[in-house]
Enzyme design. Structure first.
Site, PDB file in Angstrom:
ATOM      1  N   SER A   1      52.864  22.670  13.256  1.00 48.70           N
ATOM      2  CA  SER A   1      54.094  21.923  12.989  1.00 48.70           C
ATOM      3  C   SER A   1      53.941  20.643  12.179  1.00 48.70           C
ATOM      4  O   SER A   1      54.952  20.062  11.772  1.00 48.70           O
ATOM      5  CB  SER A   1      54.801  21.584  14.295  1.00 48.70           C
ATOM      6  OG  SER A   1      55.507  22.696  14.727  1.00 48.70           O
TER       7      SER A   1
ATOM      8  N   SER B   1      57.642  22.660  13.095  1.00 46.40           N
ATOM      9  CA  SER B   1      58.842  22.129  13.678  1.00 46.40           C
ATOM     10  C   SER B   1      59.120  20.686  13.261  1.00 46.40           C
ATOM     11  O   SER B   1      60.228  20.196  13.465  1.00 46.40           O
ATOM     12  CB  SER B   1      58.722  22.169  15.203  1.00 46.40           C
ATOM     13  OG  SER B   1      57.673  21.328  15.630  1.00 46.40           O
TER      14      SER B   1
ATOM     15  N   LYS C   1      59.111  11.444  14.982  1.00 44.82           N
ATOM     16  CA  LYS C   1      59.678  12.727  15.425  1.00 44.82           C
ATOM     17  C   LYS C   1      60.358  12.512  16.778  1.00 44.82           C
ATOM     18  O   LYS C   1      59.815  11.801  17.635  1.00 44.82           O
ATOM     19  CB  LYS C   1      58.553  13.757  15.530  1.00 44.82           C
ATOM     20  CG  LYS C   1      59.015  15.178  15.835  1.00 44.82           C
ATOM     21  CD  LYS C   1      57.848  16.166  15.799  1.00 44.82           C
ATOM     22  CE  LYS C   1      58.277  17.588  16.093  1.00 44.82           C
ATOM     23  NZ  LYS C   1      57.166  18.567  16.046  1.00 44.82           N
TER      24      LYS C   1
HETATM   25  N1  GLN Z   1      55.753  27.534  14.862  1.00 46.04           N
HETATM   26  C1  GLN Z   1      54.945  27.487  16.034  1.00 46.04           C
HETATM   27  C2  GLN Z   1      55.798  27.738  17.241  1.00 46.04           C
HETATM   28  O1  GLN Z   1      56.972  27.952  17.084  1.00 46.04           O
HETATM   29  C3  GLN Z   1      54.243  26.161  16.131  1.00 46.04           C
HETATM   30  C4  GLN Z   1      55.160  25.046  16.464  1.00 46.04           C
HETATM   31  C5  GLN Z   1      54.451  23.731  16.622  1.00 46.04           C
HETATM   32  O2  GLN Z   1      53.371  23.508  16.112  1.00 46.04           O
HETATM   33  N2  GLN Z   1      55.067  22.862  17.374  1.00 46.04           N
HETATM   34  O3  GLN Z   1      55.330  27.748  18.339  1.00 46.04           O
END
Ligand code: GLN
Length: 485
Positions: free
Chosen positions: A177, A153, A78
């Site tokens: 995410s 994400s 990532k």
């Molecule tokens: N969707 C959640 C957010 O936007 C979690 C994102 C994540 O785990 N990085 O904060």
């Protein structure tokens, strides 16, 4: 089967038996990337030449009989993991040209284990999002249906694994995410206990919630990756010095006599009927394996989303203060003085969702509001953790849905941040409590979209997750479906 379709453990056997080489594997992966990447867009950056050099080096080691766990295996990272000499953008304009001078600890560990890196995967900007639509570099598509999101994400990392554009990948999970895109793409994903995997070299989003973990094609590969990733790191102050078991030992133990808790608050109205069916089917399979499923309660579940959307933006606003046009990445050249340069760099460098989080976070931390918001949220967070402590007195692990719906259409939720935030309703509490969570594919909708089941365990009990996930995988009989790309 093509080499790029195989798992880590299958490739390891072929390498050991002299049936293939790392170069052949890496070439197969890049042939696939050349064929499908224009549709999927899982990567921000491909490091083809470095990968081929790495493969040639791995092949020399293999010839010498020096074969480590990941020798010659192509892994994707990532794009928020620092990679020495290779741009690390966080999918943001503000870091589009940032080249770290060092490797993240997990990158170092994977490299030491022999891995070859294919490139940096796409993600929501600064890991803020649930759909990989907020990337400065464009949207990643779900390989099962290119009109749909892969989840977020870490959408690029999940899509790359299921599209066979790498063998396994790394993601990060602040509120879901890893688990949410794993479920929506139909791969295995693990968010370890907070403190289990070093965050050194992970670009921070919300430091008390962030964890790094793997995406893999099956549970055995997840155990293999966890063996490499987990462990104490003196360079990271929240890394915990507890022993790491060999996670492979949990693969064949079965779950006879286990109690599996089903939290009643996770079967809310609004959960998609086909997702619910798939989870109920999973519960039957688990019971058929000699475990007993019991109803448990996590009474503070309704506050999780509100607590998360105070704590995460608060920490993010503080973490992102460092991007000011001076120290890293993008700088606006229009400013007439220092303040204006800061403002213009940040205004042009960050996207809309990141700005929304910075404003929210700055607000809840401001004097006069701190007690009402941040402090209150921290207190409720302690209650959420207690809920889990109580639940784990009654059962070995918890079983829940991962997402309320299968993958949604691109653009469906971009105008409504609240709807987007709701897609993490089942994953966020795990990060607030700091416990580990794992997602395994558990079925498909009639339209052919994957559904994933989530298992949760107490702190540092990743082994239990692998145990139930491996047992379930063996008994689930889902067949070997692949996306038609
Ligand atoms: N969707 C959640 C957010 O936007 C979690 C994102 C994540 O785990 N990085 O904060």
């Amino acid at each position: 089967m093509e080499l790029n379709q195989l798992t880590i453990h299958e490739l390891q056997e072929k390498i050991k038996a002299g049936e293939t080489t790392s170069t052949e594997i890496v070439q197969a992966v890049f042939r696939r990337i050349d064929a499908v990447e224009k549709d999927v867009h899982a990567y921000i950056l491909l490091t083809r030449e470095k990968a081929l050099e790495g493969a040639a080096h791995a092949d020399e080691e293999i010839k010498k009989g020096n074969i480590k766990t990941l020798t010659g295996i192509p892994i994707a990272l990532k794009d928020l993991l620092c990679t020495k000499g290779v741009t690390t953008t966080c999918a943001s304009h503000i870091l589009h040209n940032y080249v770290p001078p060092y490797d993240a600890t997990v990158v170092e560990k994977l490299r030491d284990a022999g891995a070859v890196f294919t490139g940096k995967t796409n993600m929501d900007e600064f890991a803020m999002g649930s759909s990989t639509e907020t990337s400065y570099f464009g949207i990643t598509k779900n390989p099962w249906d290119l009109e749909r999101i892969p989840g977020g994400s870490s959408g690029g990392s999940a899509a790359a694994v299921v599209a066979d554009e790498c063998i396994a990948s790394i993601g990060s999970d602040t509120g879901g995410s890893i688990r949410q895109p794993a479920a929506l793409c139909g791969v295995v994903g693990m968010k370890p206990t907070y403190g289990r995997v070093s965050r050194y070299g992970l670009v921070a989003f919300a430091s008390s919630l962030d964890q790094i973990g793997p995406f893999t094609k099956d549970v055995e590969d997840c155990a293999i990756m966890m063996n490499i990733l987990a462990g104490y790191d003196p360079r990271e102050s929240t890394s915990v010095p507890v022993d790491v078991p060999d996670y492979r030992q949990f693969l064949s133990r079965g779950i006879g006599g286990w109690k599996v808790g089903i939290p009643k608050e996770y079967f809310i109205e609004g959960i998609d009927a086909e997702v619910k069916d798939a989870i109920q089917q999973t519960i039957k399979v688990i019971e058929g394996m000699g475990a007993k499923c019991i109803e448990v309660s996590l009474p503070h579940t309704e506050y999780c989303l509100a607590v998360y959307y105070i704590i995460a933006p608060a920490e993010a606003s503080s973490n992102l203060a460092r991007y000011d046009g001076v120290k890293y990445g993008f700088r606006s050249l229009d400013g007439r003085d220092l303040m204006e340069m800061y403002k213009k760099s940040r205004s042009a460098g960050f996207g809309a969702e990141v700005k929304r989080r910075i404003m929210l976070g700055t607000y809840v931390l401001s004097s006069g509001y701190y007690d009402a918001y941040y402090k209150k949220a921290s207190q409720v967070r302690a209650l959420i953790k207690q809920d889990f402590d109580e639940a784990f007195k009654q059962c070995d692990v918890l079983l829940t849905p991962t997402t309320p719906t299968p993958a949604f259409k691109i653009g469906e939720k971009t105008d409504d941040p609240l709807q987007m935030y709701l897609s993490d309703i089942f994953t966020i509490s795990t990060n607030l409590a700091g416990i580990p969570g794992m997602v395994v594919p558990c079925g498909f909708t009639r339209a052919g979209l994957p559904v994933g089941v989530q298992f949760l365990a107490g702190h540092f009990e990743e082994g239990k997750l692998i145990q139930i996930a491996a047992a379930y995988e063996k008994n689930a009989n889902l067949g070997k479906r692949r996306p038609k790309l």
